[in-house]
Design an enzyme around this catalytic site. Structure first.
Site, mmCIF file in Angstrom:
data_model
loop_
_atom_site.group_PDB
_atom_site.id
_atom_site.type_symbol
_atom_site.label_atom_id
_atom_site.label_comp_id
_atom_site.label_asym_id
_atom_site.label_seq_id
_atom_site.Cartn_x
_atom_site.Cartn_y
_atom_site.Cartn_z
ATOM 1 N N GLY A 178 1.051 -1.198 0.056
ATOM 2 C CA GLY A 178 0.042 -0.078 0.120
ATOM 3 C C GLY A 178 0.921 1.405 -0.003
ATOM 4 O O GLY A 178 0.606 2.230 -0.871
ATOM 5 N N ARG A 201 4.569 -12.830 1.107
ATOM 6 C CA ARG A 201 4.217 -11.495 1.079
ATOM 7 C C ARG A 201 4.572 -10.712 0.014
ATOM 8 O O ARG A 201 4.099 -9.881 -0.719
ATOM 9 C CB ARG A 201 4.249 -10.935 2.570
ATOM 10 C CG ARG A 201 3.098 -11.276 3.457
ATOM 11 C CD ARG A 201 3.389 -10.579 5.118
ATOM 12 N NE ARG A 201 3.223 -9.429 5.089
ATOM 13 C CZ ARG A 201 2.190 -8.869 5.784
ATOM 14 N NH1 ARG A 201 1.290 -9.692 5.954
ATOM 15 N NH2 ARG A 201 1.991 -7.462 5.342
ATOM 16 N N GLY A 230 15.672 -7.582 6.024
ATOM 17 C CA GLY A 230 15.819 -5.939 6.176
ATOM 18 C C GLY A 230 16.895 -5.578 7.008
ATOM 19 O O GLY A 230 17.668 -4.514 7.286
ATOM 20 N N ASP A 247 8.722 0.715 7.398
ATOM 21 C CA ASP A 247 7.222 0.611 8.109
ATOM 22 C C ASP A 247 7.259 -0.852 8.618
ATOM 23 O O ASP A 247 7.049 -1.797 7.866
ATOM 24 C CB ASP A 247 6.437 0.439 6.949
ATOM 25 C CG ASP A 247 4.818 0.515 7.385
ATOM 26 O OD1 ASP A 247 4.430 0.846 8.478
ATOM 27 O OD2 ASP A 247 4.059 -0.310 6.569
ATOM 28 N N CYS A 302 1.979 0.529 13.002
ATOM 29 C CA CYS A 302 0.431 0.548 13.181
ATOM 30 C C CYS A 302 0.104 0.268 14.526
ATOM 31 O O CYS A 302 -1.059 -0.478 14.703
ATOM 32 C CB CYS A 302 -0.532 -0.012 12.004
ATOM 33 S SG CYS A 302 0.023 -1.604 11.810
HETATM 34 N N1 SAM Z 1 4.626 -1.198 4.269
HETATM 35 C C1 SAM Z 1 3.720 -2.549 3.913
HETATM 36 C C2 SAM Z 1 2.328 -1.756 3.317
HETATM 37 O O1 SAM Z 1 2.163 -0.550 3.359
HETATM 38 O O2 SAM Z 1 1.652 -2.566 2.828
HETATM 39 C C3 SAM Z 1 3.332 -3.004 5.015
HETATM 40 C C4 SAM Z 1 4.453 -3.478 5.961
HETATM 41 S S1 SAM Z 1 4.015 -4.664 7.418
HETATM 42 C C5 SAM Z 1 3.608 -3.272 8.465
HETATM 43 C C6 SAM Z 1 5.488 -5.081 7.785
HETATM 44 C C7 SAM Z 1 6.080 -5.868 7.102
HETATM 45 O O3 SAM Z 1 7.518 -6.203 7.238
HETATM 46 C C8 SAM Z 1 5.538 -7.394 6.724
HETATM 47 O O4 SAM Z 1 5.129 -7.696 5.380
HETATM 48 C C9 SAM Z 1 6.630 -8.213 6.983
HETATM 49 O O5 SAM Z 1 6.592 -9.400 6.253
HETATM 50 C C10 SAM Z 1 7.882 -7.582 6.842
HETATM 51 N N2 SAM Z 1 9.114 -8.084 7.777
HETATM 52 C C11 SAM Z 1 9.222 -8.728 8.774
HETATM 53 N N3 SAM Z 1 10.275 -8.659 9.383
HETATM 54 C C12 SAM Z 1 11.274 -8.206 8.271
HETATM 55 C C13 SAM Z 1 12.688 -8.203 8.018
HETATM 56 N N4 SAM Z 1 13.299 -8.617 8.875
HETATM 57 N N5 SAM Z 1 13.175 -7.741 6.781
HETATM 58 C C14 SAM Z 1 12.084 -6.970 5.898
HETATM 59 N N6 SAM Z 1 10.947 -7.041 5.998
HETATM 60 C C15 SAM Z 1 10.270 -7.909 7.377
#
Ligand code: SAM
Length: 376
Positions: A178, A201, A230, A247, A302
């Site tokens: 998004g 995802r 990340g 995010d 969030c």
């Molecule tokens: N920014 C996205 C949007 O607006 O649609 C929503 C992101 S969501 C809040 C957080 C995301 O971080 C998840 O999709 C998850 O898979 C990812 N995530 C979790 N740990 C992570 C990591 N170590 N490195 C990268 N992404 C990670």
């Protein structure tokens, strides 16, 4: 006597109940008198916004939404600051007046420093107190959808990221996409790198991009889609991006209170939940390293949790200096909250960043955001 069929399968404490217990204990202290009204909003139907897709060839989408009673909360609000914000990249005079206009925004008699916003982003919402739901978006003749439904408050970090012509942008935790889509609406980026550690995802992210962005843009020259952890980005690519969005994964408060599926308060995920602040810190530090000196980083979540919001930012600022000799300044986002105060409810002054808090009449959020600028 009829046995309770569910007794064996239904957890004694469903994750949604555990989440509510946890939030009652922590947020009643953190938010004080505000908590009961935020609580009732969190437990009620959430409100969406429709992020307009500038890549769609259907020019009538916004007009159709307006005819149904929506307004574009970014461009339709008729305040002095908003008028100044109407984008016209060819007009220097207009650019200046934009800054002047935002400068004029005044909170409690204080003069605010100027804040530039990413251009061309449009997001339609129904008025305060109106809980009409959006219909699914329709495809245009190239099968691109006209809008993307999301929490309208999640557009704010993208607006405040201030993406400009020719920028290199990294979205470190991008799925399902998004915010990446919102950033792309600026149609200014030279190169966008979207990353998410989850392979499934990332597949969803890819699908979203293909449903909204023309094929011509989705090539290696403009876009890179990766599935790295990340937190390790600082080992791969440093001092590169003009803008970085971090995010992070968080307790997703609204989801945790309303859906037992995929709920981080599930007993089996306690360890993962407890590790969140550390993962968030490592992600933010990696994002800071990935930005170039002078570059800007937006941290967003969030959740209402202070531990996942302000505390993470505080520690990241400290560790960036200690470990990497990077000096950061916090960018004041009060002009933004002042401009959009009629659409969203913002938390009373936080010492770092800004937060949209849920309210029954404007049931968006929670969204926390804090913007940092690299000075070195
Ligand atoms: N920014 C996205 C949007 O607006 O649609 C929503 C992101 S969501 C809040 C957080 C995301 O971080 C998840 O999709 C998850 O898979 C990812 N995530 C979790 N740990 C992570 C990591 N170590 N490195 C990268 N992404 C990670």
């Amino acid at each position: 006597r009829v046995k309770d069929k569910w007794a064996a399968t239904r957890p004694k404490y469903p994750p949604t109940s555990l989440a509510l217990q946890h939030f009652d204990a922590t947020y009643s202290v953190q938010l004080g008198q505000l908590w009961p009204s935020v609580r009732v909003a969190l437990l009620s139907e959430r409100k969406y916004g429709a992020l307009l897709n500038n890549f769609s060839s259907d020019d009538d989408v916004l007009a159709d939404l307006r005819a149904k009673g929506c307004s574009d909360f970014i461009n339709d609000t008729d305040t002095e600051a908003q008028l100044g914000l109407k984008q016209d990249s060819e007009s220097v005079v207009q650019e200046e007046s934009k800054e002047d206009a935002v400068k004029k925004s005044d909170v409690d008699g204080q003069q605010l420093s100027p804040l530039k916003l990413s251009p061309n982003i449009k997001c339609a919402v129904f008025p305060r107190g109106d809980i009409t739901q959006f219909k699914p978006a329709r495809p245009d003749m190239y099968r691109l959808l006209g809008y993307y439904l999301l929490d309208a408050a999640s557009v704010l970090p993208c607006l405040a990221l201030n993406v400009q012509e020719g920028h290199y942008v990294l979205d470190l935790c991008a799925a399902p996409g998004g915010k990446a889509l919102a950033i792309l609406q600026a149609q200014a980026i030279r190169f966008l790198c979207v990353n998410d550690t989850s392979a499934s995802r990332t597949t969803r992210l890819r699908q979203v991009l293909h449903s909204y962005v023309p094929k011509e843009f989705l090539n290696e020259k403009n876009l890179r889609i990766t599935s790295f952890d990340g937190t390790k980005w600082g080992e791969i690519e440093t001092n590169t991006f003009d803008r970085v969005l971090v995010d992070v994964p968080c307790t997703t408060d609204r989801h945790s209170l309303t859906e037992d599926d995929n709920n981080i308060f599930n007993k089996t995920r306690t360890g993962e939940r407890r590790r969140l602040p550390q993962v968030q810190l490592e992600l933010l530090l990696a994002g800071i390293q990935a930005a170039c000196p002078g570059g800007e980083i937006m941290y967003s979540t969030c959740t209402l949790s202070q531990i996942q919001n302000l505390r993470v930012v505080e520690q990241a600022i400290h560790l960036a200096k200690e470990k990497h000799n990077i000096t950061l300044e916090v960018v004041d986002l009060r002009p933004l909250t002042h401009m959009f105060r009629k659409t969203f409810h913002f938390a009373p002054t936080l010492h770092l960043g800004e937060m949209v808090i849920p309210h029954l009449a404007a049931n968006f959020g929670p969204i926390y955001m804090c913007k940092l600028r690299r000075l070195t």
